[in-house]
Design a protein around this motif. Structure first.
Motif, PDB file in Angstrom:
ATOM      1  N   GLY A 252      26.034  52.039  46.279  1.00  0.00           N
ATOM      2  CA  GLY A 252      24.926  52.798  45.723  1.00  0.00           C
ATOM      3  C   GLY A 252      23.838  53.034  46.759  1.00  0.00           C
ATOM      4  O   GLY A 252      24.084  53.030  47.964  1.00  0.00           O
ATOM      5  N   ASN A 253      22.593  53.218  46.285  1.00  0.00           N
ATOM      6  CA  ASN A 253      21.518  53.519  47.231  1.00  0.00           C
ATOM      7  C   ASN A 253      20.801  52.277  47.728  1.00  0.00           C
ATOM      8  O   ASN A 253      19.758  52.373  48.357  1.00  0.00           O
ATOM      9  CB  ASN A 253      20.507  54.497  46.609  1.00  0.00           C
ATOM     10  CG  ASN A 253      19.887  53.953  45.333  1.00  0.00           C
ATOM     11  OD1 ASN A 253      19.919  52.753  45.074  1.00  0.00           O
ATOM     12  ND2 ASN A 253      19.323  54.854  44.535  1.00  0.00           N
ATOM     13  N   GLY A 254      21.367  51.083  47.447  1.00  0.00           N
ATOM     14  CA  GLY A 254      20.719  49.858  47.884  1.00  0.00           C
ATOM     15  C   GLY A 254      21.263  49.280  49.174  1.00  0.00           C
ATOM     16  O   GLY A 254      20.693  48.341  49.720  1.00  0.00           O
ATOM     17  N   GLY A 255      22.366  49.792  49.687  1.00  0.00           N
ATOM     18  CA  GLY A 255      23.002  49.173  50.844  1.00  0.00           C
ATOM     19  C   GLY A 255      22.675  49.860  52.154  1.00  0.00           C
ATOM     20  O   GLY A 255      21.910  50.829  52.220  1.00  0.00           O
ATOM     21  N   VAL A 256      23.268  49.337  53.229  1.00  0.00           N
ATOM     22  CA  VAL A 256      23.127  49.905  54.571  1.00  0.00           C
ATOM     23  C   VAL A 256      24.519  49.985  55.189  1.00  0.00           C
ATOM     24  O   VAL A 256      25.419  49.236  54.808  1.00  0.00           O
ATOM     25  CB  VAL A 256      22.202  49.040  55.457  1.00  0.00           C
ATOM     26  CG1 VAL A 256      20.771  49.114  54.969  1.00  0.00           C
ATOM     27  CG2 VAL A 256      22.672  47.601  55.485  1.00  0.00           C
ATOM     28  N   PRO A 257      24.740  50.891  56.145  1.00  0.00           N
ATOM     29  CA  PRO A 257      26.059  50.983  56.777  1.00  0.00           C
ATOM     30  C   PRO A 257      26.452  49.670  57.442  1.00  0.00           C
ATOM     31  O   PRO A 257      25.690  49.112  58.236  1.00  0.00           O
ATOM     32  CB  PRO A 257      25.870  52.105  57.812  1.00  0.00           C
ATOM     33  CG  PRO A 257      24.731  52.915  57.294  1.00  0.00           C
ATOM     34  CD  PRO A 257      23.819  51.936  56.629  1.00  0.00           C
ATOM     35  N   SER A 258      27.636  49.169  57.132  1.00  0.00           N
ATOM     36  CA  SER A 258      28.058  47.852  57.611  1.00  0.00           C
ATOM     37  C   SER A 258      28.284  47.813  59.114  1.00  0.00           C
ATOM     38  O   SER A 258      28.295  46.734  59.708  1.00  0.00           O
ATOM     39  CB  SER A 258      29.337  47.419  56.888  1.00  0.00           C
ATOM     40  OG  SER A 258      30.382  48.360  57.093  1.00  0.00           O
ATOM     41  N   LEU A 259      28.448  48.963  59.763  1.00  0.00           N
ATOM     42  CA  LEU A 259      28.626  48.972  61.212  1.00  0.00           C
ATOM     43  C   LEU A 259      27.315  48.662  61.935  1.00  0.00           C
ATOM     44  O   LEU A 259      27.323  48.146  63.049  1.00  0.00           O
ATOM     45  CB  LEU A 259      29.164  50.338  61.666  1.00  0.00           C
ATOM     46  CG  LEU A 259      29.553  50.485  63.142  1.00  0.00           C
ATOM     47  CD1 LEU A 259      30.641  49.478  63.527  1.00  0.00           C
ATOM     48  CD2 LEU A 259      30.017  51.909  63.439  1.00  0.00           C
ATOM     49  N   LEU A 260      26.177  48.936  61.278  1.00  0.00           N
ATOM     50  CA  LEU A 260      24.878  48.723  61.909  1.00  0.00           C
ATOM     51  C   LEU A 260      24.224  47.417  61.479  1.00  0.00           C
ATOM     52  O   LEU A 260      23.620  46.721  62.297  1.00  0.00           O
ATOM     53  CB  LEU A 260      23.933  49.884  61.574  1.00  0.00           C
ATOM     54  CG  LEU A 260      24.276  51.254  62.141  1.00  0.00           C
ATOM     55  CD1 LEU A 260      23.176  52.251  61.784  1.00  0.00           C
ATOM     56  CD2 LEU A 260      24.475  51.214  63.637  1.00  0.00           C
ATOM     57  N   VAL A 261      24.303  47.100  60.195  1.00  0.00           N
ATOM     58  CA  VAL A 261      23.588  45.934  59.669  1.00  0.00           C
ATOM     59  C   VAL A 261      24.445  45.206  58.656  1.00  0.00           C
ATOM     60  O   VAL A 261      25.000  45.823  57.733  1.00  0.00           O
ATOM     61  CB  VAL A 261      22.252  46.335  59.001  1.00  0.00           C
ATOM     62  CG1 VAL A 261      21.591  45.118  58.363  1.00  0.00           C
ATOM     63  CG2 VAL A 261      21.309  46.977  59.997  1.00  0.00           C
TER      64      VAL A 261
END
Length: 602
Positions: free
Chosen positions: A313-322
């Motif tokens: 959803g709109n709560g996450g961040v891209p796993s490659l960066l963070v």
């Protein structure tokens, strides 16, 4: 009130009050509220019975008649009770995972820095207590310099104290330019602790992971979320099982557990607060939200494909960066644009390290993160993201206890890091017998070092310098790519392939990733992973998404440079590590994780 209405009323009330009651029986305050509601329910049952008796008498021609106002009041009270039932405002979910891993790898020969210093200290102390006026065999180098054992030991202690005072690149140059210090460095080399190449292996490392999610509707437009989690290995209550206990650790992100990785790296059976935040939505009647607390900044897209989770959803961040458990806040905006369905943007701020009060002996600053995320489209068939993050005043080492290096602490701030990322994930339905999911993610890191160096790591800075080999601070750029595909068959079988590649100077902020060896997102080299997910053909009960499944896979790392998931010290090509290099962590050439899990998500 007729008999049918009575039964429906009682069934609805009892279901709303009793189904979630067991999950929160330990909460005394809620238990008291439930007890009060139960008493009120009993009173309502009595009223219902009285009304029925009155209606029965009326049917027999009695003078008594039901009071319409009383019936209306009763219905209103029942409605208010239904709205307050736990099932209306509280949602309980979570997941459990059992895992078994066959871990193997191959190292390169190197010189263990910590063991070398320990050898020098122990040898000189032994000589001192044996014959302090001479320089016997274990300290012959210092003897050749005309130093007795006592003076060599005193010199080593002074060397360590002076080394701890080195703060900048200029300090490091001056320190090593001192002939006495240069001689001590060479003298310590006489006690080198070489480590030959070997093949570490753990044929059956088993883990338990459990998380409990609580979502509560607080008021109109305000919600609260909490996630409690634990993660441990079988037969252990420490992180030693995955940190190469007793020897130089393999990777910086697995040296020990710290604030950003609690409950994400196997440690103990304590149920920690992994997430806890509140969100205010629909601010000023606009599609704007504000959220603050311990953030959902782990396990972001597109890692949900491999873990068989819902989209973040709109709560996450891209796993490659963070992939880091941050405490922070977010302000977001989701406009309704016909051509950009699901589009939103947000600004995020987090604190990775709190430095405490500024005093004459503490000049260290907080480590913080600022991020801007733009998602121009977010639908089931397609999700696209663009991300920029800046990590400010990055610490040299996190606060950890009882590691191979002892108790560690932040000694200095090394500078800033900028990250840029762009990616997408998509689903194509009815490709052959099943659905095809795929993603691509590109990222770049750019270090902005200051003039500070880390004395506890031998004068290394933000991707600059080797141990006792300081390097002038320079900006370094790294790149990474992540590709993946998952094919979902009607038989509930899901077949996946993923590939990661990081360049020489690539660095991410992902120590909380679920990879046991090290976060594959931060690997300097290649990582290949293949997996099979087999869901059980059982009807979901706790929620629409609840499921149970087995996952079988293999993950293989081919390291090209040292320092994966580490921003302190310059990387060295694995092919050139020949046994003479002084290093704080064990250089790995390859590593493999063959795993199987049984998981239940509810």
């Amino acid at each position: 009130m007729n008999q049918t209405f009575k039964k429906k009323l009682l069934v609805a009330l009892l279901a709303g009050l009793t189904v979630p009651m067991a999950a929160l029986a330990a909460d005394a305050d809620l238990a008291q509220k439930i007890e009060a509601l139960s008493r009120e329910l009993e009173a309502l049952k009595t009223q219902v019975k009285a009304n029925e008796d009155r209606a029965a008498e009326q049917a027999k021609g009695s003078a008594a008649k039901a009071d319409p106002a009383a019936v209306a009041e009763l219905k209103s009270k029942v409605k208010r009770l239904e709205d307050k039932s736990l099932g209306k405002w509280l949602t309980v979910g979570g997941d459990f995972q059992f895992g078994i891993h066959n871990l193997s790898g191959e190292t390169r020969p190197f010189v263990d820095v910590s063991a070398t210093f320990a050898n020098a200290q122990q040898a000189l102390q032994a000589d001192f207590f044996g014959n302090p006026s001479t320089a016997p065999g274990s300290s012959t180098y210092f003897g050749a310099m005309g130093m007795s054992t006592s003076s060599a030991l005193t010199g080593l202690m002074g060397f360590a104290q002076n080394m701890a005072a080195v703060a900048t690149y200029s300090d490091a140059q001056a320190f090593l330019g001192n002939p006495m210090n240069a001689g001590m460095v060479q003298g310590i080399g006489a006690f080198a602790a070489p480590v030959a190449s070997y093949k570490p292996k753990n044929s059956a490392l088993m883990t338990n992971r459990f998380a409990l999610d609580l979502d509560a509707k607080v008021t109109q437009d305000v919600t609260a979320h909490a996630r409690l989690a634990m993660y441990k290995t079988f037969g252990s209550q420490t992180e030693a099982a995955v940190t190469n206990a007793g020897s130089a650790p393999f990777f910086a992100d697995r040296v020990g557990v710290f604030d950003g990785t609690v409950s994400h790296v196997p440690s103990d059976s304590r149920l920690n607060v992994d997430r806890a935040y509140a969100t205010w939505s629909n601010i000023a009647e606009q599609p704007v939200w504000f959220s603050v607390g311990r953030r959902p900044s782990t396990a972001g897209a597109p890692s949900n494909l491999r873990t068989n989770d819902q989209r973040p959803g709109n709560g996450g961040v891209p796993s490659l960066l963070v992939d880091y458990a941050f405490d922070g806040m977010t302000v977001g905006y989701a406009p309704d644009i016909d051509g950009l369905p699901g589009a939103y943007g947000k600004v995020c701020y987090g604190v990775g390290f709190e430095s405490g009060f500024k005093t004459p002996s503490n000049s260290i600053s907080d480590t913080t993160m600022l991020g801007i995320a733009l998602v121009p489209i977010d639908t089931d068939p397609l999700r696209v993201w663009l991300q920029w993050n800046r990590g400010m005043k990055i610490f040299d080492a996190p606060v950890m206890n009882d590691t191979y290096f002892g108790d560690t602490a932040v000694k200095t701030n090394l500078g800033d890091i900028d990250w840029f990322g762009v990616g997408f994930m998509s689903t194509l339905k009815k490709v052959g017998p099943g659905n095809l999911n795929f993603f691509a993610d590109l990222a770049m890191s750019r270090t902005n070092p200051n003039n500070n160096v880390s004395a506890q790591f031998g004068f290394q800075g933000l991707l600059t310098g080797g141990f006792f080999n300081p390097e002038a601070p320079t900006k370094k750029t790294g790149t990474a790519i992540a590709l993946g595909v998952r094919y979902d068959l009607p038989s509930r079988t899901k077949l996946g392939l993923e590939y990661n590649r990081g360049s020489k100077n690539w660095i991410t902020f992902a120590p909380a990733a679920d990879d046991l060896w090290t976060a594959k997102a931060g690997t300097r080299g290649n990582v290949y992973e293949a997996y099979v997910i087999q869901e059980l053909d059982r009807t979901p009960i706790s929620s629409y998404f609840s499921r149970a499944f087995f996952r079988f896979g293999v993950k293989h790392y081919d390291f090209k440079y040292t320092g994966s998931n580490n921003w302190v010290g310059a990387p060295v090509a694995i092919s050139s590590v020949n046994g003479a290099d002084m290093m704080a962590t064990t250089p790995m050439k390859t590593a493999t994780d063959i795993y199987a899990t049984f998981e239940a998500k509810f």
